[in-house]
Design a protein around this motif. Structure first.
Motif, short mmCIF file in Angstrom:
data_model
loop_
_atom_site.label_atom_id
_atom_site.label_comp_id
_atom_site.label_asym_id
_atom_site.label_seq_id
_atom_site.Cartn_x
_atom_site.Cartn_y
_atom_site.Cartn_z
N SER A 1 0.80 -1.14 0.01
CA SER A 1 0.13 0.21 0.14
C SER A 1 0.67 1.22 -0.06
O SER A 1 0.64 2.33 -0.56
CB SER A 1 -1.11 -0.08 1.44
N GLN B 1 6.07 -1.80 -4.15
CA GLN B 1 4.85 -2.60 -4.23
C GLN B 1 5.25 -4.12 -4.48
O GLN B 1 4.69 -4.84 -4.04
CB GLN B 1 4.23 -2.14 -5.60
N SER C 1 2.36 1.64 -3.27
CA SER C 1 1.28 2.27 -4.45
C SER C 1 1.02 3.79 -3.96
O SER C 1 0.84 4.43 -5.05
CB SER C 1 -0.20 1.51 -3.98
N ALA C 2 0.91 4.20 -2.55
CA ALA C 2 0.54 5.83 -2.26
C ALA C 2 1.80 6.40 -2.99
O ALA C 2 1.68 7.70 -3.25
CB ALA C 2 0.50 5.79 -0.98
N MET C 3 2.99 5.92 -2.79
CA MET C 3 4.05 6.64 -3.25
C MET C 3 4.51 6.58 -4.77
O MET C 3 5.63 7.16 -5.30
CB MET C 3 5.30 6.32 -2.04
N ASP C 4 3.72 5.54 -5.48
CA ASP C 4 4.02 5.19 -6.46
C ASP C 4 5.53 4.67 -6.87
O ASP C 4 6.12 5.04 -7.76
CB ASP C 4 4.01 6.64 -7.74
N ASN C 5 5.61 3.85 -6.25
CA ASN C 5 7.12 3.21 -5.92
C ASN C 5 6.73 1.76 -6.41
O ASN C 5 6.46 0.83 -5.71
CB ASN C 5 7.72 3.34 -4.63
N ARG C 6 6.82 1.36 -7.74
CA ARG C 6 6.68 -0.01 -7.83
C ARG C 6 7.73 -0.94 -7.21
O ARG C 6 7.10 -2.17 -7.08
CB ARG C 6 6.85 0.11 -9.59
#
Length: 59
Positions: free
Chosen positions: A18, A29, A21-26
């Motif tokens: 999560s 994730q 996802s919130a930090m746009d860090n694949r």
């Protein structure tokens, strides 16, 4: 591994997933997803052991 530790690993993985996802860090994730799945696979033998004990009449 105990069921409780496996559940904790799953929860940690979900949180990491999560956060990634919130930090746009694949990468984060993917690490979280991997950790969550590892926790699920570690929980399976514990679940099977519980079912075996119940089938034999133990609690």
């Amino acid at each position: 591994m105990s069921k409780a530790k496996a559940k904790a690993k799953q929860a940690k993985g979900r949180l990491k997933e999560s956060a990634g996802s919130a930090m746009d860090n694949r990468k984060m994730q993917a690490e979280g997803s991997s950790e969550r799945i590892a926790g699920m696979s570690e929980e399976m033998p514990a679940k099977a052991g519980d079912k075996t004990k119940r089938a034999k009449g133990g609690h």
